[in-house]
Design a protein around this motif. Structure first.
Motif, mmCIF file in Angstrom:
data_model
loop_
_atom_site.group_PDB
_atom_site.id
_atom_site.type_symbol
_atom_site.label_atom_id
_atom_site.label_comp_id
_atom_site.label_asym_id
_atom_site.label_seq_id
_atom_site.Cartn_x
_atom_site.Cartn_y
_atom_site.Cartn_z
ATOM 1 N N CYS A 1 0.821 -1.226 0.000
ATOM 2 C CA CYS A 1 0.000 0.000 0.000
ATOM 3 C C CYS A 1 0.848 1.267 0.000
ATOM 4 O O CYS A 1 0.307 2.369 -0.057
ATOM 5 N N GLY A 2 2.173 1.134 0.080
ATOM 6 C CA GLY A 2 3.031 2.317 -0.043
ATOM 7 C C GLY A 2 3.688 2.765 1.246
ATOM 8 O O GLY A 2 4.301 3.836 1.284
ATOM 9 N N LYS A 3 3.638 1.951 2.297
ATOM 10 C CA LYS A 3 4.182 2.359 3.597
ATOM 11 C C LYS A 3 5.694 2.607 3.530
ATOM 12 O O LYS A 3 6.181 3.635 3.980
ATOM 13 N N SER A 4 6.419 1.641 2.976
ATOM 14 C CA SER A 4 7.881 1.789 2.925
ATOM 15 C C SER A 4 8.277 2.919 1.991
ATOM 16 O O SER A 4 9.247 3.647 2.259
ATOM 17 N N ASP B 1 10.846 0.925 9.923
ATOM 18 C CA ASP B 1 10.038 0.177 8.953
ATOM 19 C C ASP B 1 9.881 -1.264 9.450
ATOM 20 O O ASP B 1 10.818 -2.053 9.370
ATOM 21 N N GLU B 2 8.728 -1.581 9.973
ATOM 22 C CA GLU B 2 8.440 -2.920 10.512
ATOM 23 C C GLU B 2 9.529 -3.368 11.490
ATOM 24 O O GLU B 2 10.101 -4.454 11.330
ATOM 25 N N PRO B 3 9.840 -2.567 12.520
ATOM 26 C CA PRO B 3 11.013 -2.880 13.337
ATOM 27 C C PRO B 3 10.907 -4.155 14.157
ATOM 28 O O PRO B 3 11.932 -4.688 14.587
ATOM 29 N N VAL B 4 9.691 -4.653 14.390
ATOM 30 C CA VAL B 4 9.597 -5.862 15.231
ATOM 31 C C VAL B 4 8.941 -7.045 14.518
ATOM 32 O O VAL B 4 8.811 -8.109 15.112
ATOM 33 N N SER B 5 8.577 -6.870 13.244
ATOM 34 C CA SER B 5 7.811 -7.957 12.624
ATOM 35 C C SER B 5 8.657 -9.193 12.335
ATOM 36 O O SER B 5 8.117 -10.284 12.167
ATOM 37 N N ALA B 6 9.999 -9.053 12.297
ATOM 38 C CA ALA B 6 10.835 -10.241 12.069
ATOM 39 C C ALA B 6 11.219 -10.917 13.392
ATOM 40 O O ALA B 6 11.909 -11.928 13.389
ATOM 41 N N LEU C 1 8.530 7.585 13.022
ATOM 42 C CA LEU C 1 7.546 7.270 11.991
ATOM 43 C C LEU C 1 7.599 5.752 11.891
ATOM 44 O O LEU C 1 8.583 5.180 11.413
ATOM 45 N N MET C 2 6.589 5.103 12.439
ATOM 46 C CA MET C 2 6.605 3.643 12.575
ATOM 47 C C MET C 2 5.708 3.029 11.506
ATOM 48 O O MET C 2 4.512 3.299 11.477
ATOM 49 N N VAL C 3 6.314 2.234 10.644
ATOM 50 C CA VAL C 3 5.586 1.589 9.562
ATOM 51 C C VAL C 3 5.300 0.148 9.951
ATOM 52 O O VAL C 3 6.208 -0.559 10.387
ATOM 53 N N SER C 4 4.044 -0.282 9.836
ATOM 54 C CA SER C 4 3.739 -1.668 10.176
ATOM 55 C C SER C 4 2.453 -2.119 9.489
ATOM 56 O O SER C 4 1.546 -1.341 9.273
#
Ligand SMILES: Nc1ncnc2c1ncn2[C@@H]1O[C@H](COP(=O)(O)OP(=O)(O)OP(=O)(O)O)[C@@H](O)[C@H]1O
Ligand code: SF4
Ligand SMILES: [Mg+2]
Length: 341
Positions: A66-69, A193-198, A223-226
């Motif tokens: 959707c364009g977050k990164s 950018d998705e700092p905890v999803s991994a 600015l937290m992208v998730s």
């Protein structure tokens, strides 16, 4: 002169501008580029306006693609907008002098989803954390060493670990290194950018707590992208929900969770696993596939998946309207009442 001073000097005398401001930002990628698409451009980000204030955490949430990164890369300056302005403390990135661009490089730092891929495997942790300080070239070697030890302590790494290599660490420890490195130049904003999803679920809250603690100590903005609304809900002061390159709703987490106006936000909330998060209200899940970003639907981009779509939704793009203080959504037939214009 510090990086912050250099940027601030450009706007001396004017009322304080927000730390970061996106004004009607659009980013199109050429269609026949990297991803082997046909000629139509990929409309990664379309007409996005967003503000991040000093010390604030803004969360960007939405499905994959959707364009977050892209939005994060525009803020950090790794991409240039096709249209619109990305302003740092009131100065358009495109109009910055070389000195201002250099200052901006240290004022905004990045934290990545996969710290392992982001850390040079041949460098010790000390060297990795020190690198941005060396690049800036403004401090002596002993001063840099002392700063590295201080940063390690702040992120909960033992001094004895500094001679190790990234492969010797767990995912959580690697993300601590990523955080120490991001903080080395004392930035005002970290784009995460998705700092905890991994990371394993058990480690996620440790890293999020650490990020929150460092934010309070250093007046940091994030600015937290998730793609994970639970993480964003827990962490952000303000949430922007993206769908196919546009912000379709934004507001405080509590307001968005309790009374979303947009059908997409509602569907995202219903996909959150905790039963309490859905507030006991029956909401429709997201059906169907995400349309292509090269040919988004006419009118409201969510209409091909929206349970409430009507003819108007295909004919006219819904404008963002106010639904309360700091709460906006773009929907012709919202779930809650808009504030009269
Ligand atoms: N360099 C590029 N060239 C061409 N298209 C791109 C490029 N980078 C991203 N895109 C496209 O732009 C759109 C937005 O991508 P982006 O990576 O910003 O989404 P995202 O929300 O971060 O997704 P994810 O959750 O999967 O990380 C997608 O359709 C993607 O394929
Ligand atoms: S504008 Fe129409 S299609 Fe879009 S979210 Fe609102 S009701 Fe659904
Ligand atoms: Mg992404």
């Amino acid at each position: 002169m510090t990086a912050a001073q250099s940027l601030a000097d450009a706007t001396a005398g004017a009322p304080p501008a927000p730390l970061v401001e996106l004004a009607e930002v659009t980013k199109h990628y050429r269609g026949s580029g990297l991803l082997g698409r046909a000629d139509a451009p990929v409309q990664a980000v379309s007409g996005v306006s967003l503000t991040v204030a000093a010390g604030q955490t803004v969360g960007i949430v939405g499905e994959s693609g959707c364009g977050k990164s892209t939005l994060g890369r525009l803020v950090i300056g790794l991409e240039r907008p096709t249209e619109g302005e990305v302003r740092l403390r009131g100065t358009d990135r495109a109009a910055m002098t070389r000195a201002q661009r250099r200052a901006a490089r240290y004022e905004i730092q990045m934290m990545f989803q996969d710290p392992y891929a982001a850390l040079n495997p041949r460098m010790t942790l000390a060297r990795i954390i020190e690198e941005p300080l060396r690049a800036r070239g403004s401090s002596s070697r002993p001063a840099r060493r002392a700063r590295v030890r201080q940063l390690a302590e702040e992120v909960g790494l033992a001094a004895s670990q500094l001679d190790r290599y990234p492969r010797e660490l767990s995912g959580g420890q690697r993300q601590r290194v990523g955080l120490a490195r991001a903080l080395a130049t004392s930035p005002a904003l970290v784009v995460a950018d998705e700092p905890v999803s991994a990371l394993d679920v058990s480690v996620r809250s440790q890293i999020l707590n650490l990020m929150a603690q460092l934010q309070a100590e250093h007046q940091l903005a994030y600015l937290m992208v998730s793609h994970d609304l639970t993480v964003i809900h827990y962490f952000a002061d303000h949430i922007a929900v993206m769908y196919l390159g546009q912000i379709v709703e934004s507001g405080e987490p509590g307001v968005l969770f309790r009374s979303p106006a947009h059908h997409y936000t509602s569907a995202l909330i219903s996909a959150v696993p905790e039963p309490s998060a859905a507030g006991g209200r029956a909401r429709a899940a997201i059906r169907g596939e995400l349309p292509s970003a090269t040919a988004p639907p006419s009118g409201c981009r969510f209409r091909t998946r929206c349970p409430a779509a009507q003819a108007l939704c295909a004919e006219q793009e819904p404008p963002l309207r106010a639904f309360g203080p700091g709460h906006q959504a773009a929907c012709h037939f919202p779930l809650t009442e808009a504030v009269p214009a």
